[in-house]
Design an enzyme around this catalytic site. Structure first.
Site, PDB file in Angstrom:
ATOM      1  N   LYS A   1      18.452  -0.326   6.375  1.00 34.28           N
ATOM      2  CA  LYS A   1      18.782  -0.367   5.219  1.00 34.28           C
ATOM      3  C   LYS A   1      19.891  -0.751   4.994  1.00 34.28           C
ATOM      4  CE  LYS A   1      15.394  -0.264   2.880  1.00 34.28           C
ATOM      5  NZ  LYS A   1      13.964  -1.045   2.225  1.00 34.28           N
TER       6      LYS A   1
ATOM      7  N   LYS B   1      20.187   5.749   0.423  1.00 34.84           N
ATOM      8  CA  LYS B   1      20.516   6.262   1.984  1.00 34.84           C
ATOM      9  C   LYS B   1      21.050   5.583   3.211  1.00 34.84           C
ATOM     10  CE  LYS B   1      17.077   9.603   2.477  1.00 34.84           C
ATOM     11  NZ  LYS B   1      16.113   9.448   1.374  1.00 34.84           N
TER      12      LYS B   1
ATOM     13  N   GLY C   1       0.596  -1.586   0.716  1.00 32.61           N
ATOM     14  CA  GLY C   1       0.472  -0.236  -0.213  1.00 32.61           C
ATOM     15  C   GLY C   1       0.720   1.049  -0.364  1.00 32.61           C
TER      16      GLY C   1
ATOM     17  N   SER D   1      -0.626  -1.884   6.914  1.00 33.10           N
ATOM     18  CA  SER D   1      -1.800  -1.431   7.741  1.00 33.10           C
ATOM     19  C   SER D   1      -3.219  -1.469   6.956  1.00 33.10           C
ATOM     20  CB  SER D   1      -1.169   0.229   6.790  1.00 33.10           C
ATOM     21  OG  SER D   1      -2.795   1.427   6.777  1.00 33.10           O
TER      22      SER D   1
ATOM     23  N   ALA E   1       9.443  -4.616  -0.262  1.00 26.91           N
ATOM     24  CA  ALA E   1       9.576  -2.794  -0.307  1.00 26.91           C
ATOM     25  C   ALA E   1       8.939  -1.667   1.094  1.00 26.91           C
ATOM     26  CB  ALA E   1       8.010  -2.204  -1.235  1.00 26.91           C
TER      27      ALA E   1
END
Length: 633
Positions: A427, A415, A295, A320, A369
């Site tokens: 990450k 990042k 989402g 979510s 993701a």
């Protein structure tokens, strides 16, 4: 009075409007016949006996014919040549039927020339009544608001002429001139009585006509050419909007509301590279595909592109509920009968649930993701960021191995390169996990795709600037020298899918993000393209001020895409393969277990120390900011 009457008519029910038009046509048909007889006989004619009923009964013939030609379904304000052609056909058929009917019942006193005169007058009167009605409803003086914005159309081609026609029906805009790059400074011509000038005259036109907007009607030009035009218009402080695709114009779908704000991506990048369709299909077509974070900004676009590539099943995995529901409903409108969609609630930290899902659906491809990506938020919630981004990746990767998932693609970020924040470090840990696991013996191919900021994603700078400009400012920039890479979400996802298909195990793919952009320059351009001026010491008459707020916790002035310099090209020139340092799984696993335990205990100091141990390049930009840290101390 006329304006009030017309306004009242436009608000009537559609059926009532049709009945009014039928009544008017009936009256006009009778009147035309009376005039036809009078013209033929040379005096004002009033019918007697049988002819009376032939004349006053003419609408009984005409109205069914007009209905069959759908004359009462046309909206008067928007009639065109095609509608007038239908009117001509309908009137001709009515005139022929009426004349034959008069002769069939053998009524004396109907001259043959009356049939011709009736046909000609009816054609003129019925057609003119529509044109007159259109004039009334579209007249600037009678119906439209006098407070219109004067606009210039940039482009005098087919798209520009179509747009000009649409503007004639608009309540908001008055088209005052065209700009055509093919003209020289002294050239001047007209299109439908609207002047066409060269670009050199645009300043004069804006000042003379108090122009507030320039509408770009050149949808087929290249992005490079559009960038050049926008750069020139930037200096004029007029609001710039652009026309949609030529196909929509050709289909007659162009409306004023279809005019788009100039897309900020036109100022940032380059023309997109055509994707390799074979690479797109390898891991998706006829496969069972699962997307985590389905989402989110990236996850939802992944799902949209995946569904077009016809997987057997697409599993939407999302924590979510509202986001999951929205993307599921959207995809159900796009999916065909060959693909099944399953919406699954859950967290990537729940390894047991993940294994059950992979086993139940026999998942073959995973696009991971799901992540907490907002730098300051993760900085203030360090332990949760680690558990979701790093430990969550370990959980789903191990579940994929144990269930023989074929392909696993991690969505990473710039990042993660020499990170200065907990988010970036988490990450990079996720990347190291996949690099280490890729060396072990199993059936899962792990790949990572690293890229920078995506335009208009949730929390990105573009929607923030748009809202601030709309609210009258100020526009907030953290630092005048801050640089960022940008890419559109669809292009990034396209490249992610292709890179995943090229992975041979443990690859780190880096997307070519083009040149980095100064966020300050981006803010200035967005203000200018909104028709406003920057308010600063040099321009005290400006509209929008730019304020500097300082770097936020964990934020860097510039981002990087590579840890080292060892990169090699791939089949797609926008995708590079990077060879970077890794940690063997036997060494990494116990540290990860300690990291997980520390995060579960919310031991912020230990989390920071372990992150630095795993990622030596991690140089924290600030002290520990986790909201629970002071209590721990």
């Amino acid at each position: 009075m006329v304006k009030i009457l017309l306004s009242t008519l436009t608000e009537l029910d559609r059926k009532i409007k049709q009945l009014i038009l039928i009544f008017i046509d009936s009256f006009l048909i009778i009147l035309v016949l009376l005039f036809s007889f009078s013209i033929r006989l040379g005096y004002w004619y009033w019918p007697q006996e049988e002819i009376f009923w032939i004349i006053f009964g003419a609408p009984i013939v005409a109205i069914p014919v007009f209905l069959s030609f759908r004359l009462y379904l046309s909206v008067l304000r928007y009639i065109g040549v095609k509608t007038l052609a239908f009117i001509a056909q309908a009137v001709t058929l009515y005139a022929v039927i009426w004349g034959l009917f008069g002769y069939m019942i053998a009524i004396e006193g109907i001259p043959r020339s009356v049939i011709i005169i009736n046909w000609m007058l009816a054609m003129i009167v019925i057609g003119s009544s529509r044109i007159f009605a259109q004039f009334l409803f579209t007249s600037n003086n009678l119906f439209r608001s006098s407070k219109k914005s004067n606009v210039i159309i940039y482009g005098a081609g087919d798209a520009g002429r179509q747009l000009s026609h649409a503007l004639q029906l608009s309540e908001e805009y008055q088209h005052v001139a065209y700009i055509d790059d093919s003209l020289t400074n002294n050239d001047k011509t007209y299109i439908n009585n609207i002047p066409v000038f060269s670009y050199e005259r645009i300043n004069f036109l804006i000042e003379r006509n108090n122009v507030t907007e320039v509408l770009l009607a050149m949808p087929s030009i290249s992005r490079k050419k559009k960038n050049e035009i926008i750069a020139r218009l930037n200096k004029l402080s007029v609001h710039v909007r652009s026309l949609p695709s030529v196909s929509k114009i050709a289909e007659g779908k162009i409306k004023i509301n279809d005019l788009l704000e100039v897309d900020i991506r036109d100022l940032l990048g380059r023309d997109s590279v055509k994707p390799n369709q074979k690479l797109l299909k390898i891991n998706i077509t006829n496969k069972v595909v699962l997307v985590t974070g389905a989402g989110g900004s990236i996850g939802s676009e992944l799902c949209r592109q995946i569904i077009k590539l016809r997987p057997v099943k697409l599993i939407l995995f999302e924590i979510s509920e509202s986001s999951l529901y929205q993307i599921e409903q959207e995809l159900l409108q796009l999916v065909d009968s060959n693909t099944e969609i399953f919406a699954v609630l859950g967290s990537v930290r729940d390894k047991n649930r993940l294994e059950k899902i992979f086993n139940r659906f026999l998942v073959q491809t995973i696009y991971h993701a799901a992540a907490y990506k907002h730098v300051p938020l993760v900085e203030f919630n360090q332990s949760e960021g680690i558990l979701n981004n790093a430990i969550g990746t370990m959980s789903i990767a191990e579940a994929a191995i144990s269930n023989n998932v074929e392909t696993f693609v991690l969505i990473s970020t710039d990042k993660a390169v020499r990170p200065s924040s907990a988010m970036g470090a988490s990450k990079r840990v996720a990347e190291l996990i996949l690099q280490a696991l890729a060396k072990n013996k199993h059936n899962t191919c792990f790949g990572m795709v690293r890229f920078g900021n995506v335009l208009d994603s949730s929390g990105s700078v573009i929607p923030t600037f748009k809202k601030q400009i709309k609210d009258g400012g100020p526009v907030t920039v953290t630092d005048k020298n801050i640089l960022r890479y940008f890419m559109t979400i669809p292009e990034a996802v396209e490249l992610v899918i292709q890179a995943g298909a090229m992975s041979k195990g443990g690859d780190v793919f880096v997307l070519d993000m083009g040149k980095p952009i100064l966020i300050y320059d981006l803010a200035v351009k967005m203000i200018q393209l909104s028709g406003l001026k920057v308010l600063d010491k040099e321009n005290l008459e400006g509209d929008i001020e730019i304020q500097y707020t300082g770097l936020r916790p964990g934020e860097k002035l510039y981002e990087e895409l590579l840890v080292g310099e060892d990169v090699s090209p791939t089949d797609n020139k926008l995708i590079m393969s990077a060879q970077e340092k890794m940690i063997e799984w036997e060494i990494l696993e116990p540290i990860l277990n300690s990291l997980r335990d520390s995060a579960l205990k919310s031991d912020q100091r230990m989390i920071r120390d372990l992150l630095i141990k795993i990622v030596p390049e991690f140089k924290p930009q600030s002290e520990i900011k986790d909201l629970l840290y002071s209590r721990d101390q």
